[in-house]
Scaffold this motif. Structure first.
Motif, PDB file in Angstrom:
ATOM      1  N   THR A   1     -39.692-119.843   9.997  1.00 22.12           N
ATOM      2  CA  THR A   1     -40.408-118.591  10.826  1.00 22.12           C
ATOM      3  C   THR A   1     -41.231-119.223  11.775  1.00 22.12           C
TER       4      THR A   1
ATOM      5  N   LEU B   1     -42.691-112.524   5.088  1.00 27.09           N
ATOM      6  CA  LEU B   1     -41.701-111.412   5.629  1.00 27.09           C
ATOM      7  C   LEU B   1     -41.464-110.434   4.546  1.00 27.09           C
TER       8      LEU B   1
ATOM      9  N   GLU C   1     -40.043-104.295  10.454  1.00 28.00           N
ATOM     10  CA  GLU C   1     -38.674-104.822  10.685  1.00 28.00           C
ATOM     11  C   GLU C   1     -38.924-105.791  12.030  1.00 28.00           C
TER      12      GLU C   1
ATOM     13  N   ALA D   1     -40.728-109.079  11.480  1.00 30.48           N
ATOM     14  CA  ALA D   1     -39.937-110.003  10.896  1.00 30.48           C
ATOM     15  C   ALA D   1     -39.128-110.497  11.737  1.00 30.48           C
ATOM     16  N   LYS D   2     -38.216-109.591  12.585  1.00 28.64           N
ATOM     17  CA  LYS D   2     -37.069-110.368  13.497  1.00 28.64           C
ATOM     18  C   LYS D   2     -37.902-111.371  14.540  1.00 28.64           C
TER      19      LYS D   2
ATOM     20  N   ILE E   1     -38.748-114.596  12.813  1.00 26.44           N
ATOM     21  CA  ILE E   1     -37.340-115.315  12.605  1.00 26.44           C
ATOM     22  C   ILE E   1     -36.765-115.992  13.794  1.00 26.44           C
TER      23      ILE E   1
ATOM     24  N   ALA F   1     -35.407-108.340   5.893  1.00 28.07           N
ATOM     25  CA  ALA F   1     -35.487-109.427   6.653  1.00 28.07           C
ATOM     26  C   ALA F   1     -34.034-110.217   6.151  1.00 28.07           C
TER      27      ALA F   1
ATOM     28  N   TYR G   1     -31.079-108.637   7.807  1.00 33.45           N
ATOM     29  CA  TYR G   1     -31.258-109.077   9.382  1.00 33.45           C
ATOM     30  C   TYR G   1     -30.679-110.523   9.259  1.00 33.45           C
TER      31      TYR G   1
END
Ligand SMILES: [Zn+2]
Length: 341
Positions: free
Chosen positions: A177, A183, A190, A193-194, A197, A227, A230
């Motif tokens: 991260t 997360l 979301e 979290a994206k 990352i 996550a 994803y």
């Protein structure tokens, strides 16, 4: 004069002959730079305790889609000679097809059991950090062995030169991260979290000047379901661990060695979670590697089949962010004025 000309002619003939032999040797050995280098690299790869396992390298599959591996693909990069004849080295290199986001580490993922008895994978989180990460690198180099690093994006932007050293030593570099955010927390959306990352990967790529491996470790091993989905959609492999060293709360180096060896002797193998960010870990590593070698353990290095494909918009946004602090060129005296004293 004639003698001098004769000597020059002889030198030219000798040079042509040497070049011809060199070219012929190269064509025999494919891409190998020189026979001595190959022999040294192979020596560095020799398992420290060959009697314990009869499994040849490359026999164990990780995902079922591993292609035939040539010796060149298996050899860690760069090829380095090992000065330590008793080094633990690297017994096996496995290549991971990260399609669909496979998970590793029995604390969370039970499906992919690819390690043989007495095999370990060394992993280090939260770097790069001055002092501690270089000390970890030295301990690994002294034992001619290799690990997987999961750097924090922010730390990578603070110390890109250290992260470059990690990659240059042939270790695998993933990501952890941008800011070590949980997360799986209630506040995590979301989108956030994206961002964590993707920005993390873009930061590592920016620091390295090259794409990292699509290997990811969740901060605090907090696996958020959204996550995880994803990461799967991005073909990023997820790393939990089999064995937590709890080095971040160890009082000293000895405690880390004891924790790891006690767990390992019970479990017999596993992916070991450590932190190159921690001073005690750097101090413990030379002893720990000696103990692993003495205990008949072998190190497996995990590599990615294909590099991480970062998203261009995150790469661009990060570069823009990094430039922000120098946007103002005003002097201190023009910004800050003492008006009362
Ligand atoms: Zn961490």
């Amino acid at each position: 004069m004639r003698n001098a000309l004769g000597l020059m002619l002889a030198s030219v003939v000798a040079a042509v002959v040497i070049a011809g032999v060199w070219f012929w040797t190269l064509s025999l050995h494919g891409n190998s730079p020189a026979p001595q280098t190959v022999a040294a690299a192979q020596a560095a790869l020799l398992p420290a305790n060959p009697a314990k396992s009869s499994s040849p390298r490359g026999e164990v599959e990780t995902t079922g889609t591993i292609p035939d591996r040539t010796p060149a693909a298996q050899a860690p990069q760069p090829k380095l000679a090992c000065a330590n004849a008793d080094a633990i080295g690297v017994a096996r290199v496995v290549e991971i097809d990260t399609t669909g986001g496979p998970g590793f580490g029995f604390e969370h993922f039970k499906q992919l059991d690819f390690l043989a008895d007495k095999e370990v994978v060394l992993t280090f989180d939260d770097g790069p950090w001055p002092g501690n990460t270089p000390a970890v690198l030295k301990a690994l180099a002294d034992e001619c062995t290799r690990a997987v690093f999961f750097p924090i994006g922010k730390h990578a932007t603070y110390h890109p030169e250290i992260l470059k050293q990690v990659a240059a030593a042939g270790h695998t570099v993933g990501a952890h991260t941008w800011s070590h955010a949980n997360l799986n927390s209630k506040k995590m959306t979301e989108q956030l979290a994206k961002d964590e990352i993707e920005k993390g990967y873009s930061a590592v790529k920016l620091a390295l000047g090259a794409s990292p491996a699509p290997f990811f470790r969740f901060p605090e091993l907090q696996h958020g379901p959204a996550a995880m989905a994803y990461l799967g959609s991005r073909n990023i492999a997820m790393f939990s661990c089999d064995l937590d060293s709890f080095d971040f709360r160890a009082k000293n180096a000895e405690q880390i060695v004891t924790t790891v060896m006690t767990k390992l002797d019970k479990q017999g193998k596993g992916i070991i979670l450590m932190h190159d960010f921690q001073k005690h870990t750097a101090e413990a590593l030379p002893t720990l590697l000696r103990r692993l070698q003495a205990g008949g353990y072998k190190v497996v290095q995990m590599k990615a089949k294909a590099p991480m494909q970062t998203l261009p918009e995150y790469d661009a946004a990060l570069v823009k962010d990094m430039r922000l602090p120098v946007a103002s060129t005003r002097s201190v005296s023009s910004v800050v004025q003492t008006v009362a004293q």
